[in-house]
Design a protein around this motif. Structure first.
Motif, PDB file in Angstrom:
ATOM      1  N   GLN A 163      13.971   9.510   1.884  1.00 10.40           N
ATOM      2  CA  GLN A 163      14.467   8.146   2.087  1.00 10.40           C
ATOM      3  C   GLN A 163      14.109   7.259   0.896  1.00 10.40           C
ATOM      4  O   GLN A 163      14.940   6.476   0.423  1.00 10.40           O
ATOM      5  N   ILE A 164      12.887   7.392   0.421  1.00 10.78           N
ATOM      6  CA  ILE A 164      12.436   6.552  -0.699  1.00 10.78           C
ATOM      7  C   ILE A 164      13.148   6.945  -1.982  1.00 10.78           C
ATOM      8  O   ILE A 164      13.485   6.088  -2.802  1.00 10.78           O
ATOM      9  N   VAL A 201      10.187  -1.735   4.440  1.00 13.38           N
ATOM     10  CA  VAL A 201       8.769  -1.527   4.168  1.00 13.38           C
ATOM     11  C   VAL A 201       8.528  -0.351   3.215  1.00 13.38           C
ATOM     12  O   VAL A 201       7.726  -0.472   2.309  1.00 13.38           O
ATOM     13  N   PRO A 202       9.212   0.793   3.384  1.00  8.98           N
ATOM     14  CA  PRO A 202       8.933   1.903   2.458  1.00  8.98           C
ATOM     15  C   PRO A 202       9.130   1.514   0.991  1.00  8.98           C
ATOM     16  O   PRO A 202       8.308   1.860   0.143  1.00  8.98           O
ATOM     17  N   ARG A 209       4.131   1.331  10.396  1.00  6.52           N
ATOM     18  CA  ARG A 209       3.877   0.372  11.475  1.00  6.52           C
ATOM     19  C   ARG A 209       3.045  -0.790  10.937  1.00  6.52           C
ATOM     20  O   ARG A 209       1.956  -0.578  10.407  1.00  6.52           O
ATOM     21  N   LYS A 210       3.554  -1.986  11.092  1.00  8.27           N
ATOM     22  CA  LYS A 210       2.876  -3.167  10.550  1.00  8.27           C
ATOM     23  C   LYS A 210       1.492  -3.368  11.153  1.00  8.27           C
ATOM     24  O   LYS A 210       0.591  -3.839  10.465  1.00  8.27           O
ATOM     25  N   GLN A 236       3.730  -8.912   0.659  1.00  9.16           N
ATOM     26  CA  GLN A 236       3.849  -7.971  -0.451  1.00  9.16           C
ATOM     27  C   GLN A 236       2.577  -7.992  -1.284  1.00  9.16           C
ATOM     28  O   GLN A 236       2.138  -6.959  -1.789  1.00  9.16           O
ATOM     29  N   THR A 237       1.951  -9.156  -1.386  1.00  5.97           N
ATOM     30  CA  THR A 237       0.699  -9.264  -2.140  1.00  5.97           C
ATOM     31  C   THR A 237      -0.365  -8.344  -1.545  1.00  5.97           C
ATOM     32  O   THR A 237      -1.108  -7.685  -2.281  1.00  5.97           O
ATOM     33  N   ALA A 238      -0.444  -8.276  -0.224  1.00  5.50           N
ATOM     34  CA  ALA A 238      -1.428  -7.407   0.432  1.00  5.50           C
ATOM     35  C   ALA A 238      -1.073  -5.939   0.257  1.00  5.50           C
ATOM     36  O   ALA A 238      -1.959  -5.098   0.084  1.00  5.50           O
ATOM     37  N   ILE A 239       0.215  -5.617   0.285  1.00  5.52           N
ATOM     38  CA  ILE A 239       0.636  -4.238   0.011  1.00  5.52           C
ATOM     39  C   ILE A 239       0.246  -3.874  -1.418  1.00  5.52           C
ATOM     40  O   ILE A 239      -0.308  -2.797  -1.665  1.00  5.52           O
TER      41      ILE A 239
END
Length: 175
Positions: free
Chosen positions: A164-165, A1-2, A33-34, A85-88
């Motif tokens: 981390q990223i 997710v990150p 958190r999703k 991913q589109t919503a992110i």
């Protein structure tokens, strides 16, 4: 997710280090958190304030985010955000549009130094855009009073996610 969030901010036009900084803030805000990234929660520092999305937008900003997502067909039953991913990407685009709009003059270092180390954006972005309790030792207790708050712990969480990223994205960070 990150890394998906980092990619969303890159697609929205942020530099490598700006995208790292914002993706780390998302982690600090909600631990990726999703249920929060694609939903919401009640703000712990306010009286029943509803937050939505990956940066805990509330009030008029929340309404604008939900309209932005609705217009793109990204809201699902009960006001949740489609888990994709589109919503992110849409949330990242919304954030960047806000940052370039009414928040632009509050983010001068961020916009004038797009390739600075991601840590260099923390105070300005935290205080002036995300509006979390960066640098504050107390926060609202939800009852009109104040309670102790360790902002340094939150900033260390942000820094851990940032590192981390950086690793996930292949480094390339100025010293």
């Amino acid at each position: 997710v990150p890394f998906a969030i980092y990619e969303g901010f890159r697609k929205a036009g942020l530099s490598h280090t700006q995208a790292i900084a914002l993706a780390a803030e998302v982690g600090r805000e909600n631990g990726y958190r999703k249920d929060i990234l694609f939903g919401g929660h009640i703000d712990p520092a306010g009286k029943g304030i509803q937050n939505s999305g990956m940066l805990s937008w509330n009030g008029n900003r929340r309404i604008a985010l939900l309209n932005h997502l609705r217009n793109r067909g990204l809201l699902v039953g009960g006001g949740s955000i489609q888990q994709s991913q589109t919503a992110i990407d849409a949330q990242a685009a919304f954030a960047v549009a806000e940052m370039k709009g009414s928040y632009r003059n509050k983010l001068t270092h961020f916009w004038n130094n797009p390739n600075a180390h991601p840590d260099a954006f923390a105070s300005e972005v935290g205080r002036n855009y995300i509006v979390w309790a960066y640098g504050q030792n107390t926060i609202g207790d939800g009852n009109g009073g104040r309670k102790a708050f360790n902002w340094r712990n939150q900033d260390n969480v942000r820094r851990d996610y940032m590192n981390q990223i950086i690793t996930m994205s292949g480094g390339g960070i100025p010293t």
